[in-house]
Design an enzyme around this catalytic site. Structure first.
Site: not given
Ligand code: GAR
Length: 213
Positions: A11-13, A87, A89, A104, A106, A133, A142
């Protein structure tokens, strides 16, 4: 009702979105976080920041439709659904309600390296640039219309970890940026093409330094 975030992992995003709300850059609240994974570290971030969350594990449901039905029920009324490291679909049942209202992030320059471990595949392919993206969610993996991308170079000594970190810094910028644009009503979808009203686009693309010859 504000916006919702779907997560599966650290969950850093999500954290970047929490911070952008706190700093007043995004003017709406995160009304709900949903994780399909009860152990996701993202849920700790919700607890620390008093954000409501629900765990909806896929295994609890016989079919994907039932799982998505439950998501749709929980998400009723939200203005936007942000997939931030979610993660799974999503298909028809979800998209019937949320096409055009779900985005989303990616970690590649789409349409290259869709799917899992995009950074590792960019490294082993040997591309010189990758990135990240933000795109609308559709039924493909994606593959939906792209809102914004950031270009990130691959450096000679990169491994998966260093590249992931470099790309992540830009994920944390373009995801909150997209959410802000969307919630301000500035993101317009024309088929596959997305235009953002009033966005400041650079005049030139990012280019490598080209030597004289
Ligand atoms: C991120 O790099 C995101 O872009 C990727 O998972 C990671 C989640 O990190 N998503 C995908 O690959 C989706 N196809 P986070 O939990 O630290 O946000």
């Amino acid at each position: 009702m504000g916006f919702a975030v779907l997560v599966s992992g650290r969950g850093t995003n999500l954290q970047a979105l929490i911070d952008a709300v706190k700093e007043g850059k995004i003017k709406e609240e995160i009304s709900l976080v949903i994780s399909d994974n009860p152990k996701a570290y993202a849920l700790r971030r919700c607890e620390e920041n008093q954000i409501p969350y629900e765990v909806i594990p896929r295994e609890k449901f016989k079919t994907r439709e039932e799982f998505e039905g439950e998501l749709v029920k929980a998400l009723k009324g939200v203005k936007l659904v942000v997939l931030a490291g979610f993660m799974r679909i999503l298909g028809k049942t979800f998209l019937k309600e949320f096409y055009g209202k779900a985005i989303n992030i990616h970690p590649s320059l789409l349409p290259s390296f869709k799917g899992l471990r995009a950074q590792r595949r960019a490294l082993s392919y040997g591309v010189k640039y990758s990135g990240c993206s933000v795109h609308f969610v559709d039924e493909s993996v994606d593959g939906g219309p792209i809102i914004i991308q950031a270009v990130v170079p691959l450096l000679p000594n990169d491994d998966e970890e260093t590249l992931e970190k470099r790309i992540l810094q830009y994920e944390h910028r373009i995801l909150p940026q997209s959410v802000k644009w969307f919630l301000e009503g500035r993101v317009k979808l024309f088929g596959r093409k997305v235009l953002v009203e009033g966005a400041k686009y650079g005049t030139y693309p990012t280019n490598p330094k080209l030597e004289d010859f």
